[in-house]
Design a protein around this motif. Structure first.
Motif, PDB file in Angstrom:
ATOM      1  N   SER A 120       0.850  -1.192   0.000  1.00 38.05           N
ATOM      2  CA  SER A 120       0.000   0.000   0.000  1.00 38.05           C
ATOM      3  C   SER A 120       0.883   1.238   0.000  1.00 38.05           C
ATOM      4  N   ARG A 142      -1.418 -10.646   7.159  1.00 36.24           N
ATOM      5  CA  ARG A 142      -1.765  -9.822   5.991  1.00 36.24           C
ATOM      6  C   ARG A 142      -2.498 -10.647   4.934  1.00 36.24           C
ATOM      7  N   GLU A 143      -2.009 -11.875   4.686  1.00 37.19           N
ATOM      8  CA  GLU A 143      -2.660 -12.738   3.711  1.00 37.19           C
ATOM      9  C   GLU A 143      -4.082 -13.096   4.150  1.00 37.19           C
ATOM     10  N   ALA A 159      -6.386 -10.005   3.802  1.00 36.71           N
ATOM     11  CA  ALA A 159      -6.674  -9.719   2.394  1.00 36.71           C
ATOM     12  C   ALA A 159      -7.669 -10.733   1.842  1.00 36.71           C
ATOM     13  N   ARG A 202     -11.152  -9.916   3.222  1.00 32.83           N
ATOM     14  CA  ARG A 202     -11.714  -8.716   2.570  1.00 32.83           C
ATOM     15  C   ARG A 202     -12.206  -9.046   1.173  1.00 32.83           C
ATOM     16  N   ASP A 214       0.593  -2.272   5.648  1.00 31.50           N
ATOM     17  CA  ASP A 214      -0.448  -2.879   4.813  1.00 31.50           C
ATOM     18  C   ASP A 214      -1.596  -3.402   5.670  1.00 31.50           C
ATOM     19  N   LEU A 264      -5.430  -2.271   5.458  1.00 29.90           N
ATOM     20  CA  LEU A 264      -6.497  -3.249   5.258  1.00 29.90           C
ATOM     21  C   LEU A 264      -7.540  -3.146   6.368  1.00 29.90           C
TER      22      LEU A 264
END
Length: 378
Positions: free
Chosen positions: A48, A290-291, A294, A297, A332, A336
């Motif tokens: 990001s 993070r994975e 994501a 989302r 990031d 998110l």
């Protein structure tokens, strides 16, 4: 390496990142900095638009401290000082990394720097004191107090070590320290994960001060009992910080397996992935979160409660102050997070996070077994 070619003279970090800012330009790195490829790829850039941040490399937090500045100045100035290091003290392993509280580490530092105010050290500074040991008619020195005094000799003999120690046979505490702090205690003592020797020195020092300033005598039996009890109590209160939950990491190959499970409408869905050039377990944990975020989302999930067994990562996300190692990845994650209607983070004991942990380990196993020379990843 030689001077940089003219067309690369003004190269900056951003020139090594793909135009969309999502990852490193590996083709360019292989072309101009092949010898630094692994090091560069282990730095995980933000996906990001997080702002750049200035950090001080002298601390893990990236925040400057006077102590770290002093150490850096000493290092750059190549200042040589007369310290016990020259005769065998490895400060990092023999003192600072010992599993004892900070006050004991500082106490050990004073001992090996000759900064403990025993009789002979005070006299050397022209301080008028009685330099004779109160328990033994010898000059009170560091070696005498902790090794050769009759009280110290009996205390070391009473210590529950697997081998007997004759402290009077040890000439110098500094040279003998590497062997003393590694002494293993017998099982009934309850001191299996930490050293007892530092606590013995501490108890001898407290007994000495109690004798001088309060005129109270302590028997060797009481001194060793206090040392063992203090060590047991401190070790019992230490809770090791988990390093992996939904991430599994191998230091030799710097690969990580990532795993997460999503519970929605009482239905469980399991997922896993892998990542290369991961420098530490903490980075692996952050990449896994993070994975997972994501993925949620993308699935249209708008309310999220994240559970992980890395206390350090949870604290970082709550404080929003990541250390330099995970700055890009956490940036990031925080971006998110702003896209969810609600989100929260909770530390979860590893024993209750077995599903995600198993997925991560399976992902790591798969990537190492199927493609041992794999050269791409998440």
């Amino acid at each position: 390496m030689g001077p940089a070619p003219e067309h690369l003279m003004n190269l900056t970090v951003k020139d090594l990142i793909l135009p969309n800012g999502s990852d490193w330009n590996r083709a360019l790195i292989k072309q101009i900095l092949p010898h630094e490829e692994a090091t560069i790829l282990s730095i995980k850039p933000r996906k990001s638009g997080a702002p750049d941040k200035m950090v001080w490399l002298g601390t893990s937090s990236g925040v400057y401290t006077t102590k770290s500045g002093y150490l850096k100045a000493m290092e750059d100035g190549n200042v040589q000082t007369q310290t016990p290091t020259a005769i065998g003290i490895d400060w990092n392993n023999n003192v600072w990394k010992l599993q004892v509280p900070p006050k004991i580490k500082l106490f050990l530092w004073k001992i090996f720097q000759g900064a403990l105010p025993v009789g002979d050290r005070l006299a050397s500074r022209n301080i008028l004191v009685d330099t004779v040991c109160k328990s033994y008619s010898n000059v009170e020195s560091i070696n005498h107090l902790f090794l050769h005094c009759d009280v110290a000799y009996k205390v070391w003999n009473l210590a529950p070590f697997s081998t007997c120690i004759d402290s009077r046979g040890l000439i110098d505490l500094t040279t003998a320290w590497k062997g003393l702090y590694k002494l293993v205690c017998l099982p009934p003592s309850g001191i299996a994960s930490g050293p007892l020797a530092p606590w013995i020195l501490w108890s001898l020092w407290l007994a000495r001060n109690n004798r001088i300033f309060n005129n109270k005598e302590s028997t060797p039996e009481k001194i060793i009992t206090k040392a063992v009890t203090a060590a047991q109590e401190w070790l019992r209160e230490q809770t090791p910080e988990p390093s992996d939950s939904d991430a599994a990491w191998r230091s030799d190959s710097q690969r990580a397996g990532l795993g997460w499970t999503v519970i929605e409408n009482e239905l469980n869905s399991d997922y896993m992935a892998h990542c290369l050039y991961v420098p530490s377990p903490l980075v692996a944990e952050a990449l896994a979160l993070r994975e997972a975020m994501a993925h949620c989302r993308a699935q249209g999930i708008l309310q999220l409660h994240c559970q992980m067994d890395s206390q350090q990562l949870v604290k970082t996300l709550i404080s929003k102050s990541p250390n330099p190692e995970i700055y890009g990845v956490v940036s990031d994650i925080l971006l998110l997070a702003s896209s969810f209607l609600s989100i929260s983070y909770e530390w979860f004991p590893r024993s209750k996070n077995k599903v995600a942990d198993a997925l991560a380990k399976q992902a790591l196993y798969n990537v190492c077994l199927v493609s041992p020379n794999l050269d791409n990843g998440v």
